[in-house]
Write a protein that holds these residues in place. Sequence first.
Motif, PDB file in Angstrom:
ATOM      1  N   LYS A  39       0.842  -1.206   0.000  1.00 15.28           N
ATOM      2  CA  LYS A  39       0.000   0.000   0.000  1.00 15.28           C
ATOM      3  C   LYS A  39       0.868   1.244   0.000  1.00 15.28           C
ATOM      4  N   LEU A  82       2.034   1.949  -3.419  1.00 15.30           N
ATOM      5  CA  LEU A  82       1.007   2.608  -4.230  1.00 15.30           C
ATOM      6  C   LEU A  82       0.928   4.090  -3.870  1.00 15.30           C
ATOM      7  N   ALA A  93       3.326   5.904  -2.645  1.00 10.72           N
ATOM      8  CA  ALA A  93       4.524   6.574  -3.159  1.00 10.72           C
ATOM      9  C   ALA A  93       4.409   6.783  -4.672  1.00 10.72           C
ATOM     10  N   THR A 128       1.782   7.084  -6.539  1.00 12.94           N
ATOM     11  CA  THR A 128       0.812   8.090  -6.963  1.00 12.94           C
ATOM     12  C   THR A 128       1.155   9.474  -6.412  1.00 12.94           C
ATOM     13  N   ARG A 143      -0.902  13.934  -2.411  1.00  9.44           N
ATOM     14  CA  ARG A 143      -2.078  14.779  -2.650  1.00  9.44           C
ATOM     15  C   ARG A 143      -3.239  14.357  -1.761  1.00  9.44           C
ATOM     16  N   ASP A 157      -6.525  14.296  -2.189  1.00  6.90           N
ATOM     17  CA  ASP A 157      -7.559  13.384  -2.706  1.00  6.90           C
ATOM     18  C   ASP A 157      -7.034  11.965  -2.803  1.00  6.90           C
ATOM     19  N   HIS A 158      -5.741  11.811  -3.171  1.00  2.00           N
ATOM     20  CA  HIS A 158      -5.171  10.470  -3.239  1.00  2.00           C
ATOM     21  C   HIS A 158      -5.133   9.825  -1.863  1.00  2.00           C
ATOM     22  N   ARG A 161      -8.555   8.893  -0.665  1.00  3.62           N
ATOM     23  CA  ARG A 161      -9.046   7.769  -1.463  1.00  3.62           C
ATOM     24  C   ARG A 161      -8.441   6.449  -0.967  1.00  3.62           C
ATOM     25  N   LEU A 162      -7.151   6.485  -0.685  1.00  3.72           N
ATOM     26  CA  LEU A 162      -6.480   5.290  -0.166  1.00  3.72           C
ATOM     27  C   LEU A 162      -7.084   4.862   1.159  1.00  3.72           C
ATOM     28  N   GLU A 183     -10.284   3.245   0.531  1.00  2.11           N
ATOM     29  CA  GLU A 183     -10.120   1.958  -0.146  1.00  2.11           C
ATOM     30  C   GLU A 183      -9.643   0.860   0.810  1.00  2.11           C
ATOM     31  N   PHE A 184      -8.742   1.232   1.700  1.00 12.92           N
ATOM     32  CA  PHE A 184      -8.102   0.220   2.562  1.00 12.92           C
ATOM     33  C   PHE A 184      -8.326   0.563   4.032  1.00 12.92           C
ATOM     34  N   LEU A 223       0.916  -3.002  -8.202  1.00  8.52           N
ATOM     35  CA  LEU A 223       0.405  -1.763  -7.621  1.00  8.52           C
ATOM     36  C   LEU A 223      -1.103  -1.614  -7.824  1.00  8.52           C
ATOM     37  N   PHE A 224      -1.574  -2.016  -8.971  1.00  6.65           N
ATOM     38  CA  PHE A 224      -2.920  -1.592  -9.359  1.00  6.65           C
ATOM     39  C   PHE A 224      -3.961  -2.702  -9.421  1.00  6.65           C
ATOM     40  N   LEU A 244      -7.222  -2.459  -7.421  1.00  2.32           N
ATOM     41  CA  LEU A 244      -8.081  -1.275  -7.499  1.00  2.32           C
ATOM     42  C   LEU A 244      -9.209  -1.477  -8.499  1.00  2.32           C
ATOM     43  N   HIS A 284     -10.949   3.691 -10.787  1.00  6.22           N
ATOM     44  CA  HIS A 284     -10.238   4.418  -9.741  1.00  6.22           C
ATOM     45  C   HIS A 284      -9.399   5.552 -10.332  1.00  6.22           C
ATOM     46  N   GLN A 285      -9.388   6.693  -9.617  1.00  3.99           N
ATOM     47  CA  GLN A 285      -8.687   7.850 -10.180  1.00  3.99           C
ATOM     48  C   GLN A 285      -7.172   7.637 -10.270  1.00  3.99           C
ATOM     49  N   PHE A 286      -6.643   6.670  -9.506  1.00  2.00           N
ATOM     50  CA  PHE A 286      -5.202   6.435  -9.573  1.00  2.00           C
ATOM     51  C   PHE A 286      -4.742   5.988 -10.957  1.00  2.00           C
ATOM     52  N   GLN A 340      -2.630   8.047 -13.055  1.00  2.00           N
ATOM     53  CA  GLN A 340      -1.196   8.118 -12.794  1.00  2.00           C
ATOM     54  C   GLN A 340      -0.431   7.026 -13.544  1.00  2.00           C
ATOM     55  N   ARG A 397      10.330   6.106 -11.187  1.00  2.00           N
ATOM     56  CA  ARG A 397      11.269   5.728 -10.127  1.00  2.00           C
ATOM     57  C   ARG A 397      11.345   4.226  -9.879  1.00  2.00           C
TER      58      ARG A 397
END
Lengths: 149, 904
Positions: free
Chosen positions: A23, A26, A28, A30, A109, A111-112, A115-116, A119-120, B645-646, B649, B653-655, B658, B706
């Motif tokens: 997590k 994720l 980092a 985003t 951010r 919102d991120h 949101r996380l 979500e979790f 990572l994804f 989700l 999802h808005q991520f 990215q 990265r």
Amino acid sequence: MLLKDEVGMLQRVPLFSAIEPTKLKLLAFTSDRVSYSAGQILFRQGDEGDAAYVILSGRADILVDSESGPIKVAELEPNSIVGEIAILCNSSRTATVRAASPLEVLRIRKDHFLRLMREFPEMTIEILRVLADRLSHTTADLIDARSAK
Amino acid sequence: MEPSLARYIWTHTKKQQLWILMIVVLSMVPYFMSFDLPKLIVNGPIQGRGFEQPGATQPFMRLHYNLPFIGEVQFFSGFQLDRKETLFALSLVFLLLVVINGLFKFYINTYKGRLGERMLRRIRFDLVDRVLRFPPVYFKRVKSAEVATMVKDEVEPLGGFIGDAFLQPVLLGGQALTAMLFIMIQNVWLGMIAVVIVVIQIVLIPRMRRRLIVLGRQRQLTARALSGRVGEIVDGIGAVHVHDTSNYERADIAARLGLIFKIRFDLYQWKFMVKFLNNFLAQLTPFLFYMIGGYLVIQGRLDVGQLVAVIGAYKDLPGPMKELIDWDQDRQDVQVKYQQVVEQFTVEGLIAPKIGALTIDDPDPMTNPLSAINLSIADDGGATLLNRISLQVKPGETVALVSTATGGAEALAEAFARLNWPDSGRVASGTDDLLELPEAVTGRRMSYASSDVFLFQASLRDNLLYGLKHAPLTSVPYDGAAADQHRWNIHEARRSGNPDLDIHSDWINYASAGATGPHDLFEAVRRVLDAVVLSRDILDLGLRSSADLTRHTELARRIVELRAALRTRLEQEGLSGLVVPFEPGAYNKEATIGQNLLFGAAAGPELADRALAANPYFASVLRQAGLDRTLYEMGLEIAKQAIELFADLPPDHQFFQQLAFMSAEEIPAYETLLQRLKNRPHEAVSENDRAMIVTLSFAYIEPRHRFGLLSDELMSKIVAARSRFYENLPPELQNAVERYDPAKYIAAATVMDNVLFGRVGNNHPDAPDRIRSIVYDILDELGLYAELLDVGLDFNVGSGGRRLTGGQRQKLDVARALLKRPDFLILNRPLSALDQRMQDKVLRNVLEEARRDGHSPAIVWVVTNPAMAMMFDRVIVFDSGQLAEDGTHETLLAGNGIFKELLS
């Protein structure tokens, strides 16, 4: 610094220390890696809070406005987080943060982050635990301070 | 419009109709001649009749006729030909007749087709011409899609009918009459039977068809309503989604389609029923012939020869009869359609043609005051908007109209703009009724902008200059084929009653914008855009779009200078780190691997996005550079990381914004792909799968993502591959990519990318904003600001201007009204989409710009906020359709009236 190093850094931040590495990765990924040169302002007192910052390298000063100009109240070092309160509650920034040396930060951010948390839930519980812990410390400090008077 | 289609057609095409009739009659001569010829050939030269003696000859082309009353007349005694010669001669004559008949047919069909198309063009033009002259109130009730479908679809069948409108009945009627006469000659009584049946057909069938007409009319109306509804759904799609009413719309459309189906099915049933009856009647006649005629033969009252002759003659009657009845069906069909359309287009209070007549020369300025005299206006429902208002606006005066919610100031502004017609009283310019003035005066000497803006789907420039396009001002020189085409265009336009105004002429009235021609118009444009504070938005649009290099040559010519100026400035300000420039021999870390490899902008689909990795030539370059395996492994690693990572989700999802490598939908596909490719050696992977994986690496930017996948060795290999790629670029790819060249403008890239010629660093906050303002500074310094503004003006505003924001649209409308420097500028809450601060700013700018160079137009401004009234000479306050107060700002403020109340 690579993503996996950032995850290591985040793990050393108390707020995130108990959260699963995947997590954090994720979070980092985003988040934005941002560099500042010495003297640049990360945010100003009174601004709307839209992000929290984790210091990856370098130092930053926390300044508070006063009648005689800004006063430095604290210094930030690597592995510390700043601005997290403003993104959890919709308050404006309570202080200004300025880079004291060349600075690398991870900009999370708002919102991120929210949101996380949505979500979790396990992550949210961890963060709650840390905040409650802080609160009890602050309360204890307050009692100490009162009784010392 | 002429209500009867037949008369409409006859009025406009009588000469042509008569001509074609003549040609058709003429064409009958060779047609009938060709009937007789085969018999002649078979009987004569082939069977040998008349050539019984060897060496016998027969006259060829002997012209002799057995004329009534005169007897045998010989015109030409003919050539004497033997049997073989006669065969060839007659066969050649047959061929000749075939050609002549074909040519006649060709000519007749072409002529009829052209006649029909010209009439169709005329009708359509007449209809649109009427739309342009409808009174404003009409447009409150009509749906645009319905008008469009009437002009386009409903009159379409008329084109096919017009060529046959008069020809067919004459021709077929003639044939039928001949056949009938023939029968009569054979036997009067049997002839009478045929006549009776034909009369029954003629009387009965049209009667039955009345229902067809009713159904046809319903079909047309329901289909028109359907297209109106479809248009409404498209226009109101936002409302549909916002209110979750898409299923309501589905139900409505389905119900309409059901109704249309029912009508159409009824129509078919009835149509075939009529057809059946018609055929039955046609076949009834021979039945009667056989029965009654046969009976008479048996009785001995009729001889067999006569009966056979009658039956033989009858076979020529049903054909023309059937076609005649079909023609009549067509006629009724198009007549109904035509009437339906004409009814819709017959409107009371049509604007007289002279109001909108073409006027080349500019009218004199309007120096008389504009006045409302006892003016009353009611809305569509009859509620009073303005009640017996009288006031006068003098030239040069600036007037703020302040209004309570039901005040009626807007209706007054609309009345000044002729968009709302008085119910009683009038609006006058001096002593002339404003509605009687030609649009050439009101459209050029007055301008109007409101909050309800309409923009055409064209560029910003076209929309801005739209208000200047009153008449074709130049005659365009044409030569060669273009000149012929132009002559043809004019000729055809006139034949169809269309105007022959040249759309390619320069319609822009430069003088009214205070310019002398295209070269200095831009100054005026820039000033009005500055006045409405729209320039910056347009500059931004310009930066983000790719410039049309045929038009904006200056940008391309001075691109090197521009890039150098940007570098110098960044260095001076200590911001060099913000932009990493593209250098032919160096890897750009802030750009993707794909961009570093291609080092150019894809100008076609061959090398764009996903196609790049799959391109065989590109793949071969990667192989030669020893990059294929590295990039494949890198792609695998990226896929793994991305999935890790994804994968948890949800896809919306808005991520995922990215995740530059793949879309949410592609994640499952990549998951299975990874499973499949696990432990498989690189050589054993199919081309397709390899491209799927390699393409992931192309989106990678190390400082941003990265993952730690980029090494110095890899970077130098990529730079080497870059030059290898261009060394042997195959000819079919030459135009698919524009190589980055520090000395060249890249046409396929945006202006911003061209000036930057590099990538903005990923890890600098606010870098894009700072760079943008620096770029504007530099463009201004180098005198390229205007050029960029011009690039921005190429931006297409989209359907109804929807690609612009509401505020931008309103600003553009005001700029358009300002540009023509009117004598009376009417502004009706023109900036309601903007915040108050911006409204005040634009108001101040507009007042100043309108009065520039000693102009002093009268300005009537319906303000959204009473505080804005301070800027005007005079303030008029409306309340409940009445003129409540009228005076200067100070006097009204000093009084204790509504204005003061509104202000507080």
